[in-house]
Design a protein around this motif. Structure first.
Motif, PDB file in Angstrom:
ATOM      1  N   LYS B  40       6.420  50.192 -23.898  1.00  0.00           N
ATOM      2  CA  LYS B  40       5.359  50.658 -23.790  1.00  0.00           C
ATOM      3  C   LYS B  40       4.293  51.182 -23.058  1.00  0.00           C
ATOM      4  O   LYS B  40       3.976  52.414 -23.144  1.00  0.00           O
ATOM      5  N   SER B  41       4.958  50.618 -21.741  1.00  0.00           N
ATOM      6  CA  SER B  41       4.595  50.937 -20.270  1.00  0.00           C
ATOM      7  C   SER B  41       5.076  52.229 -19.540  1.00  0.00           C
ATOM      8  O   SER B  41       4.722  52.801 -19.504  1.00  0.00           O
ATOM      9  N   THR B  42       6.209  52.166 -20.195  1.00  0.00           N
ATOM     10  CA  THR B  42       7.125  54.024 -20.077  1.00  0.00           C
ATOM     11  C   THR B  42       6.364  54.937 -20.474  1.00  0.00           C
ATOM     12  O   THR B  42       6.069  56.315 -20.214  1.00  0.00           O
ATOM     13  N   PRO B  80      -4.268  50.429 -16.401  1.00  0.00           N
ATOM     14  CA  PRO B  80      -2.508  49.286 -16.353  1.00  0.00           C
ATOM     15  C   PRO B  80      -2.309  48.107 -16.535  1.00  0.00           C
ATOM     16  O   PRO B  80      -3.677  47.609 -16.209  1.00  0.00           O
ATOM     17  N   GLN B  81      -1.074  47.715 -16.597  1.00  0.00           N
ATOM     18  CA  GLN B  81      -1.177  47.250 -17.416  1.00  0.00           C
ATOM     19  C   GLN B  81      -1.217  45.541 -16.535  1.00  0.00           C
ATOM     20  O   GLN B  81      -1.790  44.639 -17.069  1.00  0.00           O
ATOM     21  N   HIS B  82      -1.434  45.944 -15.522  1.00  0.00           N
ATOM     22  CA  HIS B  82      -1.799  45.024 -14.181  1.00  0.00           C
ATOM     23  C   HIS B  82      -2.653  45.153 -13.869  1.00  0.00           C
ATOM     24  O   HIS B  82      -3.252  45.955 -13.863  1.00  0.00           O
ATOM     25  N   CYS B 156      -4.896  52.540 -22.887  1.00  0.00           N
ATOM     26  CA  CYS B 156      -5.055  51.164 -22.468  1.00  0.00           C
ATOM     27  C   CYS B 156      -3.252  50.125 -22.206  1.00  0.00           C
ATOM     28  O   CYS B 156      -3.369  50.314 -24.165  1.00  0.00           O
ATOM     29  N   ASP B 157      -3.218  49.877 -21.262  1.00  0.00           N
ATOM     30  CA  ASP B 157      -1.599  48.725 -21.899  1.00  0.00           C
ATOM     31  C   ASP B 157      -1.964  47.713 -21.655  1.00  0.00           C
ATOM     32  O   ASP B 157      -2.037  46.491 -20.271  1.00  0.00           O
ATOM     33  N   GLU B 158      -1.740  46.622 -22.722  1.00  0.00           N
ATOM     34  CA  GLU B 158      -2.134  45.396 -23.035  1.00  0.00           C
ATOM     35  C   GLU B 158      -3.302  45.098 -22.336  1.00  0.00           C
ATOM     36  O   GLU B 158      -2.658  44.012 -21.132  1.00  0.00           O
ATOM     37  N   PRO B 159      -4.014  45.242 -22.046  1.00  0.00           N
ATOM     38  CA  PRO B 159      -5.912  45.271 -21.223  1.00  0.00           C
ATOM     39  C   PRO B 159      -5.920  43.735 -21.967  1.00  0.00           C
ATOM     40  O   PRO B 159      -6.881  43.337 -20.806  1.00  0.00           O
TER      41      PRO B 159
HETATM   42 MG    MG Z   1       4.813  47.071 -20.343  1.00  0.00          MG
END
Ligand code: MG
Ligand code: ATP
Lengths: 457, 305
Positions: B40-42, B80-82, B156-159
């Motif tokens: 997903k993040s990729t 970002p996820q973080h 939105c990466d795992e927000p």
């Molecule tokens: Mg990810």
């Protein structure tokens, strides 16, 4: 260009919020500078009665010896101690008092001069003085030596004259010396006028007019225009030049500058390196937090991120170095303002070299922990052999060879070239080129590593 | 609007994305559903131009999405996820930095910051350092930091990782509102509930492969069964479970048996079997299958694995 500006301002704000970083950059090096300044006995210029304490014992009845004591007392950088005992029963110090007093823990003084009965002897030319010292450190001892030489040479030349007379008497015999002196007195009276008996009395006391000469030397404008005065001032020039050779290197405020300059430069650079390495290591934190993703997703390039760190480092270094030099100026009397432009320039180059060093550390490390471990080790090593802790002349020859490989050494060279040797831009250029060269080479290495390393991976 | 054509991305030997193709229309709320390490993040980082694909093409409105194309960056927003914020700085300072990097400034930027903080209920904490925020507050700020420049496409990466249900709901409502106003959103998650609630279209991704793509209903239709029967895995139900295997697919997840009957299976058969084993009918719960079942069906593993 604008992203760089935004990121630099961000780093500066971030820095000011981080109390640990601020104290690492300003407060701690200042404390170290102050502390070491105290240990090395670097006092402020004209520190008056709080000068270096020296005990003086005068066992001679010679008038000139008493004058020497007065001259020493009038020297601002020294504090002359001649008496001992409780308040009601003060008595003059004697030579036998000195050694036990100086060996005692918490001694009031670590230097003493004894003017013995035979300050002037007829068997030797020159003065016989005893100088006792308990040298806590070389710098202070040199300072005292220099001050004494200056005082003796410039204030009490009669002692030298008396010494000449005593030696001549021993050599020629009483009668011959009388004839000789009378002959000189005659010649002087014939050439310049004056009373032969008066002149003879002065010669026999060893007063060749050296005191006049030194007075003329210190006030060259007081030339009266007569032939005698011309001659006097010409001789005074010769005399004072001889004296000045002795005094220039070791005497007065100036001797404090190189030491103080090295002290400030050394500690400032060392802690600047720590601060900048920490700042470069923060690249890891920003990467892990995904901040790079956010920045790079915005119209910001990798190069701009690295440049912003570099510009920030140089700015922080410039401010830190200047602040510490100004503080040290107040503390030790280093003259900063007249040298400000060149000093600032040197600071920029030194800061650039330090910043690129921090960047390289971050670039070659695989984690922030590895980076800060490596930083601590290399910074301490560079500071030690670069001369931030001790003058490199204290170190073995073998180690001195490596000093020149450190940016700490060249930064300190730059600072003392500006502040102490009073060099101009052209003379400074080689040092600036070396610092600039270090910055360019190290920064290029760092950027190359960043592009294939883990930070942007 | 957005097109991914046959995109492959490798990290060394690992194939993080394998021949992924995807097309997104303006105004979609697209969900990328997959477990940890699915890619997903990729996918997000390739679309955001942070990395280059090894093969395949990505375009936004016909323009290639590459690291060099800075114009397209202005129409993208990445969450970002973080938590990608500066912890020592306060909310306003953080937003100002990210706004300025997109070329915003002055009263316009200030107004946008005020509106953004208002929208995620952080206006009263505007001057607090971000490190003093709760996890949910940081998430909300992390979200609006990507919106100041008013992108056309939001990634939105795992927000909602580590956010309590209330904060999560606030984020959902805000995103739904933005989507209604015309923002196209790609939303990655490993919670099927989130994808179910929010997304108009969902892609199911695992091991770098996009296994299925469609609306919730379309995805559910790919299942060979319409209903799923669940019952607790106990010694008493063990025999039943083994017998049911002959009539459909039976899996056991977290101490629960799930039985997906084949299309011709009659439910009366289930109750007959239960009765013969003296199991009461109330042990069985029947429900419409969920995305979880679709994922399991497609990949053979659970989303939570
Ligand atoms: Mg990810
Ligand atoms: N920088 C990298 N270097 C090497 N491998 C990576 C890198 N980033 C991701 N991977 C690998 O690529 C695969 C896909 O990772 P990715 O981060 O895209 O997954 P994800 O779906 O976002 O997972 P998560 O839900 O855990 O965030 C994983 O196997 C991961 O280990």
């Amino acid at each position: 260009m604008r992203p760089v500006f935004v990121l630099v301002r961000k780093d500066l704000t971030n820095f000011l919020r981080n109390k640990a970083a601020v104290s690492l950059t300003f407060a701690i090096p200042f404390a170290m500078i102050y502390l070491f300044g105290q240990i090395f006995g670097i006092n402020q210029k004209d520190s008056g009665p709080s000068g270096i304490p020296i005990a003086v014992v005068n066992a001679s009845t010679n008038i000139a010896a008493a004058k020497l004591v007065d001259a020493l007392k009038s020297e601002n950088s020294l504090r002359i101690i001649t008496e001992t005992g409780p308040k009601e029963k003060r008595r003059p110090l004697t030579e036998s008092d000195l050694r036990p007093m100086m060996q005692a823990a918490g001694a009031d003084f670590r230097f003493a001069i004894v003017i013995p009965e035979d300050v002037i002897s007829d068997t030797r030319l020159g003065l016989h003085l005893k100088f006792l010292s308990n040298p806590r450190n070389e710098i202070e001892t040199q300072t005292v030596n220099g001050l004494l030489q200056k005082t003796i040479f410039s204030n009490v030349p009669e002692l030298l004259g008396a010494s000449l007379q005593a030696r001549a008497k021993n050599f020629l015999g009483d009668a011959s010396l009388n004839t000789f002196n009378r002959g000189i007195a005659n010649a002087i009276a014939g050439a310049f006028g004056g009373n032969i008996d008066e002149i003879l009395a002065r010669i026999e006391n060893g007063n060749f007019g050296f005191d006049q000469l030194t007075k003329a030397a210190t006030t060259p404008g007081s030339n009266t225009g007569t032939a005698g005065a011309d001659q006097k001032s010409a001789m005074a020039d010769v005399f004072s030049r001889i004296v000045r050779i002795d005094t220039e290197q070791v005497v007065g405020a100036k001797v404090k500058s190189p030491m103080a300059t090295a002290l400030v430069g050394g500690w400032a650079i060392q802690f600047l390196l720590f601060a900048l390495s920490a700042s470069a290591t923060s690249l890891f934190r920003e990467r892990d937090a995904g901040i790079f993703q956010r920045l790079l997703a915005a119209p910001v390039t990798r190069a701009q991120i690295l440049w912003s760190k570099f510009v920030y480092g140089v700015l922080l270094g410039l401010v830190q170095l200047l602040v510490l030099f100004f503080a040290a100026g107040l503390l030790f009397g280093i003259e900063i303002l007249p040298h400000l432009p060149l000093l600032a320039l040197t600071c920029v180059f030194a800061a650039a070299a330090c910043t690129s060093f921090g960047m390289l550390l971050a670039a070659v490390s695989s984690s922030p922990e590895a980076a800060s471990g490596l930083a601590t080790f290399t910074i301490m090593l560079m500071s030690a052999i670069g001369g931030a802790w001790f003058p490199i002349s204290f170190m073995p020859q073998f180690i001195q060879q490596f000093s020149k490989l450190t940016l700490v050494y060249w930064s300190m060279e730059g600072f003392s070239a500006v502040l102490w040797a009073n060099q101009g831009f052209v003379q400074l250029l080689p040092i600036l080129s070396i610092l600039g060269g270090i910055a360019v080479v190290v920064m290029s290495l760092a950027v190359w590593r960043f592009n294939r390393g883990k930070i942007f991976g | 609007m957005l097109q991914l054509h046959s995109v492959t991305k490798r990290y060394g030997d690992l194939v993080a994305l394998n021949d992924v193709s995807l097309e997104l229309a303006r105004g979609e709320f697209f969900g990328l559903l997959g477990p940890n390490g699915a890619g997903k993040s990729t996918t997000m980082s390739l679309i955001a131009g942070l990395r280059a694909a090894d093969s395949g093409t990505l375009t936004l409105d016909g323009q290639p999405l590459t690291a060099a194309n800075s114009a397209s960056r202005l129409s993208l927003g990445l969450v970002p996820q973080h938590i990608a914020l500066y912890p020592e700085l306060n909310a306003v300072e953080n937003l100002r930095i990210f706004g300025e990097l997109y070329g915003l400034r002055g009263p316009d930027l200030r107004a946008r910051i005020d509106a953004a903080l208002e929208a995620v209920q952080l206006a009263d904490r505007r001057k607090d350092p971000v490190k003093n925020f709760s996890g949910g507050m940081q998430r909300r700020l992390n979200l609006v930091a990507a919106l100041l420049h008013r992108p056309k496409l939001l990634l939105c990466d795992e927000p909602t990782v580590g956010v309590d249900p209330q904060s999560r709901n606030a984020i959902f409502e805000y995103l739904e509102q933005l989507n209604r106003e015309g923002l196209t959103i790609i939303y990655s998650t490993h919670y099927m509930e989130e994808a179910t609630r929010l997304c108009s279209r969902i892609g199911i991704i695992d091991h770098g492969k996009l296994h299925a793509l469609g609306t919730l209903d379309e995805l559910l239709l790919t299942l060979p069964f319409e209903e799923e029967v669940r019952f607790h895995a106990t010694p008493a139900t063990g025999l039943l479970a083994s017998q049911l295997g002959a009539y459909g697919e039976l899996t056991t997840v977290d101490g629960t048996h799930r039985f997906r009957p084949r299309a011709d299976f009659k439910f009366s058969k289930l109750y007959a079997l239960a009765e013969s084993l003296e199991l009461p009918a109330r042990l069985f719960a029947s429900q419409r299958p969920t995305l979880e079942a679709v994922f399991l069906h497609l990949t053979g593993r659970s989303l939570r694995e």
